[in-house]
Design an enzyme around this catalytic site. Structure first.
Site, mmCIF file in Angstrom:
data_model
loop_
_atom_site.group_PDB
_atom_site.id
_atom_site.type_symbol
_atom_site.label_atom_id
_atom_site.label_comp_id
_atom_site.label_asym_id
_atom_site.label_seq_id
_atom_site.Cartn_x
_atom_site.Cartn_y
_atom_site.Cartn_z
ATOM 1 N N HIS A 1 30.033 71.129 63.786
ATOM 2 C CA HIS A 1 31.381 71.430 64.144
ATOM 3 C C HIS A 1 31.700 71.068 65.455
ATOM 4 O O HIS A 1 30.954 71.423 66.490
ATOM 5 C CB HIS A 1 31.470 73.067 63.929
ATOM 6 C CG HIS A 1 31.886 73.496 62.596
ATOM 7 N ND1 HIS A 1 32.722 73.936 62.138
ATOM 8 C CD2 HIS A 1 30.724 73.333 61.590
ATOM 9 C CE1 HIS A 1 32.648 74.395 60.791
ATOM 10 N NE2 HIS A 1 31.431 73.802 60.520
ATOM 11 N N GLN B 1 34.695 76.247 57.138
ATOM 12 C CA GLN B 1 33.717 75.672 56.439
ATOM 13 C C GLN B 1 33.454 76.765 55.142
ATOM 14 O O GLN B 1 33.323 76.200 54.048
ATOM 15 C CB GLN B 1 32.525 75.485 56.930
ATOM 16 C CG GLN B 1 31.336 74.586 56.128
ATOM 17 C CD GLN B 1 30.313 74.058 56.671
ATOM 18 O OE1 GLN B 1 30.418 73.735 57.829
ATOM 19 N NE2 GLN B 1 29.038 74.414 56.121
ATOM 20 N N CYS C 1 33.790 71.794 67.845
ATOM 21 C CA CYS C 1 34.110 72.916 68.563
ATOM 22 C C CYS C 1 32.842 73.701 68.995
ATOM 23 O O CYS C 1 33.106 74.594 70.144
ATOM 24 C CB CYS C 1 35.120 74.029 67.905
ATOM 25 S SG CYS C 1 34.549 74.797 66.310
ATOM 26 N N CYS D 1 38.949 72.542 61.995
ATOM 27 C CA CYS D 1 38.612 73.763 62.203
ATOM 28 C C CYS D 1 39.816 74.733 62.488
ATOM 29 O O CYS D 1 40.599 74.128 63.236
ATOM 30 C CB CYS D 1 37.357 74.286 63.002
ATOM 31 S SG CYS D 1 37.942 74.486 64.595
ATOM 32 N N GLU D 2 40.226 75.869 61.646
ATOM 33 C CA GLU D 2 41.484 76.303 61.888
ATOM 34 C C GLU D 2 41.264 77.004 63.279
ATOM 35 O O GLU D 2 42.519 77.839 63.665
ATOM 36 C CB GLU D 2 41.929 76.994 60.806
ATOM 37 C CG GLU D 2 40.965 78.450 60.516
ATOM 38 C CD GLU D 2 41.481 79.095 59.399
ATOM 39 O OE1 GLU D 2 42.481 78.706 58.588
ATOM 40 O OE2 GLU D 2 40.912 80.107 58.883
ATOM 41 N N HIS D 3 40.354 77.475 63.932
ATOM 42 C CA HIS D 3 40.237 78.126 65.158
ATOM 43 C C HIS D 3 40.566 77.156 66.411
ATOM 44 O O HIS D 3 41.176 77.591 67.494
ATOM 45 C CB HIS D 3 38.840 78.780 65.345
ATOM 46 C CG HIS D 3 38.599 79.527 64.211
ATOM 47 N ND1 HIS D 3 37.502 79.677 63.536
ATOM 48 C CD2 HIS D 3 39.481 80.416 63.470
ATOM 49 C CE1 HIS D 3 37.215 80.668 62.469
ATOM 50 N NE2 HIS D 3 38.427 81.047 62.397
ATOM 51 N N HIS D 4 40.164 75.861 66.303
ATOM 52 C CA HIS D 4 40.282 74.946 67.427
ATOM 53 C C HIS D 4 41.015 73.716 67.152
ATOM 54 O O HIS D 4 41.294 72.816 67.976
ATOM 55 C CB HIS D 4 38.862 74.568 68.067
ATOM 56 C CG HIS D 4 38.083 75.904 68.706
ATOM 57 N ND1 HIS D 4 37.174 76.586 67.754
ATOM 58 C CD2 HIS D 4 38.273 76.665 69.441
ATOM 59 C CE1 HIS D 4 36.655 77.731 68.386
ATOM 60 N NE2 HIS D 4 37.000 77.509 69.642
HETATM 61 ZN ZN LIG Z 1 36.345 75.827 65.587
#
Ligand SMILES: [Zn+2]
Length: 181
Positions: A141, A113, A143, A72-75
């Site tokens: 996920h 996603q 995260c 995931c590009e956030h975490h």
């Molecule tokens: Zn994430």
């Protein structure tokens, strides 16, 4: 990718986290971390082989349970799940394994996603110009399950439908039925 730079940065990250990396087991951990991440972020190359739809196949082609994981590009934590891809052919059909490859193509990068679902559908539209395309991803996920809400086992479900799988009621209904079976 700059493997040496990534190794140095991983060593710095681990030390900033207060971890003592001076043991036989941990000495090469920064290099292993860097190699693991570059492996997970390197897109595979493959030939998107397509064929004439010589027999005039006119039903849905559905490939289910294609396993994938992405980051995931956030975490930069993994999300892990399965893809279902369907298309209604027009003049071209695609080698079935390519449907698994296209999932890998978009999985091995920093992702959301939602975006990945659409990118897979766009790829099929571009390569095949089919009558319709449907893509569904279901994934856990990490995260969301290992930190934050700690919702272990929660599954995120995303779909996108194009062409007749969006607009033609009969085809759309068939696709929905296939998804729930
Ligand atoms: Zn994430």
């Amino acid at each position: 990718m700059d493997l040496e730079g990534a190794t140095a940065a991983a060593a710095q990250l681990l030390s900033a986290l207060g971890l003592d990396m001076d043991s036989d087991h941990r000495r090469d951990t920064p290099a292993r971390m860097a190699r693991a991440l570059t492996e997970m972020l390197r897109a595979p190359s493959f030939e998107p082989t397509t064929f004439d739809n010589a027999g005039g196949y006119d039903e849905l082609v559905v490939v289910d349970r294609i396993p994938f994981f992405s980051l995931c590009e956030h975490h930069v934590l993994p999300f892990i799940g399965e893809a279902t891809i369907a298309y209604a052919p027009k003049d071209r059909i695609v080698g079935l394994s390519k449907l698994a490859w296209v999932v890998q193509l978009y999985a091995r990068r920093l992702q959301t996603q939602e975006a990945m679902t659409q990118q897979i559908a766009d790829w099929l539209v571009e390569q095949l110009d089919p009558k319709g395309v449907g893509v569904r991803l279901r994934a856990e996920h990490l995260c969301m399950s290992l930190r934050g809400a700690r919702a272990i086992g929660a599954v995120t479900d995303t779909t996108t439908n194009r062409g007749v799988l969006a607009d033609d009621p009969a085809r759309r209904e068939e696709w929905q039925r296939r998804l729930s079976s």
